[in-house]
Write an enzyme that holds these catalytic residues in place. Structure first.
Site, short mmCIF file in Angstrom:
data_model
loop_
_atom_site.label_atom_id
_atom_site.label_comp_id
_atom_site.label_asym_id
_atom_site.label_seq_id
_atom_site.Cartn_x
_atom_site.Cartn_y
_atom_site.Cartn_z
N HIS A 58 0.97 -1.26 0.36
CA HIS A 58 0.56 -0.06 0.06
C HIS A 58 0.71 1.48 0.39
CE1 HIS A 58 -3.03 2.36 0.63
NE2 HIS A 58 -2.15 3.04 1.60
N ASP B 88 -14.48 2.29 7.35
CA ASP B 88 -13.96 3.75 6.19
C ASP B 88 -14.25 4.32 5.29
OD1 ASP B 88 -10.87 4.93 6.62
OD2 ASP B 88 -11.31 3.27 4.09
N ARG C 123 -14.17 12.82 6.41
CA ARG C 123 -12.85 13.43 6.74
C ARG C 123 -12.14 14.25 5.74
NH1 ARG C 123 -9.56 8.35 7.20
NH2 ARG C 123 -7.46 10.61 7.78
N SER D 139 -7.63 4.18 8.91
CA SER D 139 -7.89 3.94 7.67
C SER D 139 -7.34 3.07 6.91
CB SER D 139 -8.28 5.07 6.92
OG SER D 139 -9.47 4.89 5.71
N LYS E 38 -8.68 -1.63 6.15
CA LYS E 38 -9.16 -2.11 4.71
C LYS E 38 -8.09 -3.42 4.57
CE LYS E 38 -9.65 1.75 3.24
NZ LYS E 38 -8.87 3.34 2.79
#
Ligand code: URA
Length: 426
Positions: free
Chosen positions: A85, A164, A171, A186, A190
């Site tokens: 990620h 999320d 947000r 967050s 995931k």
């Protein structure tokens, strides 16, 4: 009836207190079911941004976000699973060559990706410039593709961490994106819900990233590595430079083209270097440290997986990518050396050209973007091309020109090079 109320939870954090496990579980569940209002969750997010959270609070908050939806079971995939990620950057197309490369080395890569928002691009938007390619897979298709091809890049299903999904959108419009506990929970909720056994994080630092300083990036990386470990996901992080765009292409189709160059054994050196560094970390984390990703690039195995992965999702890997009818070339005014190229300014320029979106529901342009002709450290002569701005509509060019003006700094002396990988945490 629960004795807890949203106002009490907000007050606890507003006054600098520590939220109890019950408070966290209750507020996340009630928010997901629509029983805590957006304005109450906004106030709580702002209190968290201003007051912070302890390690145990972040861990519980993340667990509650995971519990808001399903957790995929990838045990039917008969290879070690490992994902990557990135916290998001400009020209960051690394997922595209990296996913098939790591799969070609024996791992399965379950890559649930997002779309771009603001000046950073999104992997799904990039892949959608390939004619026919579709981003949505059912859970069964996703698992089937991981078994057959070893790699799948697709959109996260609605069942994954729905808390999320709601909270991130909130947000985004309440100035509360930049809180480290909220970013870490967050991202990790995931990734943990997706079912991967191992995870490598590319935490970006610099003008084009969320984290502008190494200290902030280090704190985010440590928080995420701990969260992964606590949920049984082997997690390591690399802090990498995002003050300069990655590679030469910034946009959607142009980034796909550059990724294919890397898979064909070429591509810009920084894109290749980061792809290989992350591939080695992923293979280590998956227990496949004997595999050599450089060989899998050289002998065409990574390209074979790319083509199979694109085809499996309806795409034609041989179809020409869309081209832009409007191209504006920007040239150097003086001789010198390229000292720096500001990632943020170039990211915003690409966005103005149509490569990014201002609102979630906006479409993006496949051929729009910026193509650099020079990199920091290159020599340049007056009149040589520095970069091209590409768009589908001519009226997009002036705003992009204004954003990019001054992004390329030319100096008389060669600049001191910066390392691409700054630090490893894990
Ligand atoms: N990416 C995410 O998924 N969440 C954040 O909060 C920031 C970046």
């Amino acid at each position: 009836m629960s004795a807890l109320t949203a106002v009490d939870v907000i007050r606890t954090k507003r006054d600098g207190g520590v939220l109890s496990d019950d408070q966290i579980d209750w507020v996340m569940d009630a928010y997901t079911r629509g029983q805590v209002a957006d304005e109450q969750m906004s106030a709580l997010a702002m209190a968290i941004l201003l007051r912070g959270m302890t390690g145990p609070e972040i861990a519980r908050w993340t667990a509650a976000m995971i519990a808001s939806g399903e957790r995929l079971d990838l045990s039917a995939v008969d290879r070690p699973t490992v994902d990557k990620h990135s916290t998001g950057g400009v020209g960051d197309k690394i997922t595209l060559p990296l996913t098939p490369l790591v799969a070609a080395c024996g791992a399965a890569v379950p890559q649930l990706s997002g779309r771009g928002l603001g000046h950073t691009g999104g992997t799904l938007d990039k892949l959608e410039s390939i004619p026919g390619w579709r981003a949505t897979l059912t859970n069964d298709e996703f698992i089937g593709q991981l078994r057959d091809v070893g790699a799948a890049i697709c959109a996260a299903g609605a069942g994954l961490a729905p808390a999320d999904r709601k909270l991130y959108a909130l947000r985004d419009v309440t100035g509360t994106v930049e809180a480290i506990p909220l970013i870490a929970s967050s991202i990790m909720s995931k990734k943990i819900a997706e079912g991967t056994s191992a995870l490598v994080l590319d935490v970006k630092v610099g003008s084009g990233a969320f984290m502008k300083s190494v200290e902030q990036a280090r704190e985010l990386a440590r928080t995420m590595v701990e969260l992964g470990g606590a949920h049984g996901v082997r997690t390591v992080a690399l802090l990498t430079d995002m003050s300069t765009p990655l590679g030469l292409a910034i946009g959607n189709g142009v980034e796909v083209a550059e990724s294919v160059e890397v898979l064909a054994g070429g591509g810009p050196t920084d894109v290749l270097e980061l792809t290989l560094a992350l591939a080695r970390e992923m293979l280590d984390a998956a227990g496949l440290s004997d595999a050599d990703p450089q060989v899998a690039l050289r002998d065409g195995r990574a390209m074979d997986v790319w083509r199979a992965m694109i085809r499996a999702q309806g795409g034609d890997p041989d179809a020409p990518l869309p081209t832009a009818p409007e191209i504006e070339t920007v040239r150097a005014e003086a001789d010198g050396h390229v000292e720096a190229i500001d990632a943020y300014a170039m990211g915003v320029a690409a966005w103005r050209l149509g490569a990014g979106r201002a609102r979630k529901e906006d479409p993006v342009s496949a051929p729009a973007g910026v193509v650099l002709h020079k990199r920091p450290g290159d020599r340049v002569r007056a009149g040589e091309t520095l970069y091209e701005l590409r768009a589908e509509q001519a009226d997009r060019i002036p705003a992009a020109m204004a954003e990019a003006a001054g992004a390329v700094r030319i100096s008389e002396t060669p600049p001191v090079g910066r390392p691409l990988v700054i630090e490893r945490i894990g």
